[in-house]
Motif scaffolding. Structure first.
Motif, PDB file in Angstrom:
ATOM      1  N   LEU A 116       0.800  -1.210   0.071  1.00  0.00           N
ATOM      2  CA  LEU A 116      -0.070  -0.005   0.031  1.00  0.00           C
ATOM      3  C   LEU A 116       0.848   1.380   0.012  1.00  0.00           C
ATOM      4  N   LEU A 117       1.980   1.224   0.651  1.00  0.00           N
ATOM      5  CA  LEU A 117       2.697   2.491   0.842  1.00  0.00           C
ATOM      6  C   LEU A 117       3.352   2.691  -0.597  1.00  0.00           C
ATOM      7  N   GLU A 118       3.844   1.414  -1.172  1.00  0.00           N
ATOM      8  CA  GLU A 118       4.514   1.601  -2.604  1.00  0.00           C
ATOM      9  C   GLU A 118       3.273   2.132  -3.645  1.00  0.00           C
ATOM     10  N   ALA A 119       2.220   1.750  -3.456  1.00  0.00           N
ATOM     11  CA  ALA A 119       1.141   2.074  -4.545  1.00  0.00           C
ATOM     12  C   ALA A 119       0.900   3.685  -4.264  1.00  0.00           C
ATOM     13  N   THR A 120       0.994   3.962  -2.860  1.00  0.00           N
ATOM     14  CA  THR A 120       0.785   5.348  -2.523  1.00  0.00           C
ATOM     15  C   THR A 120       1.857   6.522  -3.209  1.00  0.00           C
ATOM     16  N   ARG A 121       2.953   5.914  -3.122  1.00  0.00           N
ATOM     17  CA  ARG A 121       4.356   6.534  -3.599  1.00  0.00           C
ATOM     18  C   ARG A 121       4.005   6.850  -5.120  1.00  0.00           C
ATOM     19  N   LEU A 189       8.046   0.824   8.507  1.00  0.00           N
ATOM     20  CA  LEU A 189       8.124   1.185   7.068  1.00  0.00           C
ATOM     21  C   LEU A 189       7.200   2.329   6.707  1.00  0.00           C
ATOM     22  N   VAL A 190       6.050   2.791   7.613  1.00  0.00           N
ATOM     23  CA  VAL A 190       5.397   3.728   7.330  1.00  0.00           C
ATOM     24  C   VAL A 190       6.124   5.071   7.736  1.00  0.00           C
ATOM     25  N   GLN A 191       6.716   4.948   8.642  1.00  0.00           N
ATOM     26  CA  GLN A 191       7.515   6.242   9.116  1.00  0.00           C
ATOM     27  C   GLN A 191       8.665   6.357   8.104  1.00  0.00           C
ATOM     28  N   GLU A 192       9.324   5.195   7.484  1.00  0.00           N
ATOM     29  CA  GLU A 192      10.385   5.521   6.410  1.00  0.00           C
ATOM     30  C   GLU A 192       9.689   6.243   5.319  1.00  0.00           C
ATOM     31  N   TYR A 193       8.602   5.789   4.690  1.00  0.00           N
ATOM     32  CA  TYR A 193       7.894   6.431   3.597  1.00  0.00           C
ATOM     33  C   TYR A 193       7.648   7.635   3.761  1.00  0.00           C
ATOM     34  N   GLY A 194       7.524   8.246   5.095  1.00  0.00           N
ATOM     35  CA  GLY A 194       7.175   9.675   5.350  1.00  0.00           C
ATOM     36  C   GLY A 194       8.609  10.383   5.280  1.00  0.00           C
ATOM     37  N   ARG A 195       9.581   9.932   6.209  1.00  0.00           N
ATOM     38  CA  ARG A 195      10.934  10.415   6.268  1.00  0.00           C
ATOM     39  C   ARG A 195      11.530  10.463   4.868  1.00  0.00           C
ATOM     40  N   TYR A 196      11.529   9.295   4.370  1.00  0.00           N
ATOM     41  CA  TYR A 196      12.500   9.050   3.097  1.00  0.00           C
ATOM     42  C   TYR A 196      12.017   9.762   1.925  1.00  0.00           C
ATOM     43  N   PHE A 197      10.533   9.594   1.603  1.00  0.00           N
ATOM     44  CA  PHE A 197       9.775   9.892   0.242  1.00  0.00           C
ATOM     45  C   PHE A 197       9.138  11.487   0.599  1.00  0.00           C
ATOM     46  N   GLY A 198       8.797  11.755   1.852  1.00  0.00           N
ATOM     47  CA  GLY A 198       8.254  13.265   2.167  1.00  0.00           C
ATOM     48  C   GLY A 198       6.761  12.804   2.154  1.00  0.00           C
ATOM     49  N   ILE A 199       6.109  11.672   2.183  1.00  0.00           N
ATOM     50  CA  ILE A 199       4.897  11.249   2.094  1.00  0.00           C
ATOM     51  C   ILE A 199       4.216  11.428   3.487  1.00  0.00           C
ATOM     52  N   PRO A 200       3.067  12.513   3.609  1.00  0.00           N
ATOM     53  CA  PRO A 200       2.356  12.662   4.990  1.00  0.00           C
ATOM     54  C   PRO A 200       1.775  11.288   5.493  1.00  0.00           C
ATOM     55  N   THR A 201       2.721  10.833   6.304  1.00  0.00           N
ATOM     56  CA  THR A 201       2.232   9.328   7.131  1.00  0.00           C
ATOM     57  C   THR A 201       2.110   9.504   8.364  1.00  0.00           C
ATOM     58  N   VAL A 202       1.001   8.690   9.064  1.00  0.00           N
ATOM     59  CA  VAL A 202       0.992   8.817  10.267  1.00  0.00           C
ATOM     60  C   VAL A 202       0.702   7.203  11.119  1.00  0.00           C
ATOM     61  N   CYS A 203       1.358   6.943  12.153  1.00  0.00           N
ATOM     62  CA  CYS A 203       1.157   5.651  12.701  1.00  0.00           C
ATOM     63  C   CYS A 203       0.319   5.972  13.937  1.00  0.00           C
ATOM     64  N   TYR A 204      -0.678   5.480  14.197  1.00  0.00           N
ATOM     65  CA  TYR A 204      -1.691   5.665  15.295  1.00  0.00           C
ATOM     66  C   TYR A 204      -1.471   4.155  15.977  1.00  0.00           C
ATOM     67  N   ARG A 205      -0.850   4.306  17.251  1.00  0.00           N
ATOM     68  CA  ARG A 205      -0.162   3.155  17.854  1.00  0.00           C
ATOM     69  C   ARG A 205      -1.572   2.883  18.896  1.00  0.00           C
ATOM     70  N   GLY A 206      -2.706   1.807  18.488  1.00  0.00           N
ATOM     71  CA  GLY A 206      -3.788   1.642  19.320  1.00  0.00           C
ATOM     72  C   GLY A 206      -3.494   1.016  20.436  1.00  0.00           C
ATOM     73  N   GLY A 207      -4.111   1.446  21.291  1.00  0.00           N
ATOM     74  CA  GLY A 207      -4.582   0.784  22.758  1.00  0.00           C
ATOM     75  C   GLY A 207      -5.628  -0.109  22.357  1.00  0.00           C
ATOM     76  N   CYS A 208      -6.861  -0.193  23.178  1.00  0.00           N
ATOM     77  CA  CYS A 208      -8.004  -1.253  22.797  1.00  0.00           C
ATOM     78  C   CYS A 208      -8.792  -0.361  21.959  1.00  0.00           C
TER      79      CYS A 208
END
Ligand SMILES: NC(=O)c1ccc[n+]([C@@H]2O[C@H](COP(=O)([O-])OP(=O)(O)OC[C@H]3O[C@@H](n4cnc5c(N)ncnc54)[C@H](O)[C@@H]3O)[C@@H](O)[C@H]2O)c1
Length: 351
Positions: A116-121, A189-208
């Motif tokens: 999905l990240l690569e398709a987005t890029r 990977l999500v963070q890397e596609y953000g930092r490396y490629f400049g894509i606006p990505t967010v990881c929401y680290r879910g609780g319950c």
């Protein structure tokens, strides 16, 4: 032109809430789900009823019965649709199940996310990419906090920890379960596609994460399954820690509100913990007592003196970073709202 969002895992708990949430706000919604939850969890996990519910209630929703592991299919879908927002919720979500199905777990959680990240890029690199990550990325490191045992729950012993686990908690040198490892791979990977490629990505680290549209199964969906057990008179098994282990619970609606907040004000490579926070935290035995009270009936429980491997003893999401960056976002559904909704919801129709 309506805005267009692509939601993966669109028949699951969070994905289906996102479909309804964005559709209600006039968006065009493309859903991707292959009902793999049924493959993972059997009949309890079947999401067909939820897809049918969405079809009935939405205006601009189209469903794509596709597997996120199919790279070419994902590239084709993104090339044709060029969504303005990607909400990625498809997953193998159970840490107990991951050890039975290590390849499925890794391929869905890590490889699927990479597809999905690569398709987005390739096709829409300007579009915000929201990834539903997990507090399992911290493994059991949160258990190293000094704890105190109270009558019905564990809590952090040090008042400095009262706000819970922050994003700075280390992610390595901990026991993760295979699920935690595959989610961590995806998170990085999500963070890397953000930092490396400049894509606006967010990881929401879910609780319950919870809500009435969860196909609650014993192996996944704490409150949804518990409420189901109370409603249907099932025996509920408590695994270890005297049932005093604590979870913080957030309603799927508030998760979607955080997605929209990120879309409206995106950042690159953002990471936030996203749970109910201290006010929405509850232990297993406290949840049982409250649900029994609301339902007016007793739950039959069985105690298994063997905690789930890597289970968090007390996990409360520290929401301060999210609140600081998105002051318009807040928890709008209290724990009691959530419990009342879960207990009154009619049982999941058979698939
Ligand atoms: N529910 C929670 O408590 C919780 C906690 C932390 C993180 N999360 C994360 O949030 C996300 C959503 O969780 P949820 O509770 O809605 O899970 P869910 O199981 O209800 O929904 C996931 C959906 O993804 C679909 N799916 C699985 N594999 C697929 C594939 N290969 N291709 C297409 N679709 C596929 C399933 O059929 C299911 O409908 C997941 O990434 C999960 O790891 C959930």
């Amino acid at each position: 032109m309506p805005r267009r969002v692509l939601v993966t895992g669109s028949s699951g708990l969070i994905g289906s809430e996102a479909v309804a949430f964005f559709d209600a706000r006039g968006w065009e919604v493309l859903g991707v789900d292959n009902n793999m939850r049924r493959v993972f969890f059997g009949a309890d996990g079947d999401t067909t009823w939820n897809l049918e519910r969405l079809r009935r209630m939405t205006k601009r929703f189209t469903h794509h019965d596709l597997d996120i592991r199919q790279r070419e299919a994902m590239l084709g879908l993104f090339a044709a649709a060029r969504p303005g927002l990607i909400v990625h919720c498809a997953a193998q979500p159970s840490h107990d199940l991951a050890r039975e199905r290590p390849f499925d777990d890794f391929e869905v959680n890590a490889l699927g996310t990479l597809n999905l990240l690569e398709a987005t890029r390739q096709h829409c690199p300007e579009s915000p990419f929201v990834f539903m990550s997990s507090n399992k990325v911290y493994g059991d490191a949160p258990n190293e906090k000094p704890m105190r045992e109270l009558a019905t729950r564990f809590d952090y012993a040090d008042p400095a920890d009262a706000d819970g686990i922050a994003e700075g908690c280390r992610v390595d040198a901990a026991l993760h379960s295979l699920l935690g490892a595959s989610k961590l791979a995806a998170d990085v990977l999500v963070q890397e596609y953000g930092r490396y490629f400049g894509i606006p990505t967010v990881c929401y680290r879910g609780g319950c994460l919870t809500g009435p549209n969860h196909s609650g199964a014993e192996l996944h969906g704490f409150l949804a399954y518990l409420a189901r057990a109370v409603r249907e008179g099932r025996t509920y098994r408590i695994f270890g820690y005297g049932g005093k282990q604590v979870r913080d619970n957030i309603h799927a609606h508030d998760v979607c509100a955080a997605m929209l907040a990120f879309y409206e004000s995106p950042r690159v490579a953002a990471v936030y913990n996203l749970g109910g926070g201290r006010a929405n935290s509850i232990s297993v035995i406290e949840a049982i007592a409250r649900l029994e009270e609301l339902a007016g009936r007793r739950l039959h429980t069985e105690y298994v003196d063997d905690a789930r491997i890597g289970d968090h003893i007390c996990y409360i999401s520290d929401l301060r970073r999210l609140r600081a960056d998105y002051p318009g976002w807040s928890i709008t559904r209290s724990l009691d709202d959530i419990l009342r909704e879960l207990i009154t919801r009619p049982p999941t129709p058979p698939a």
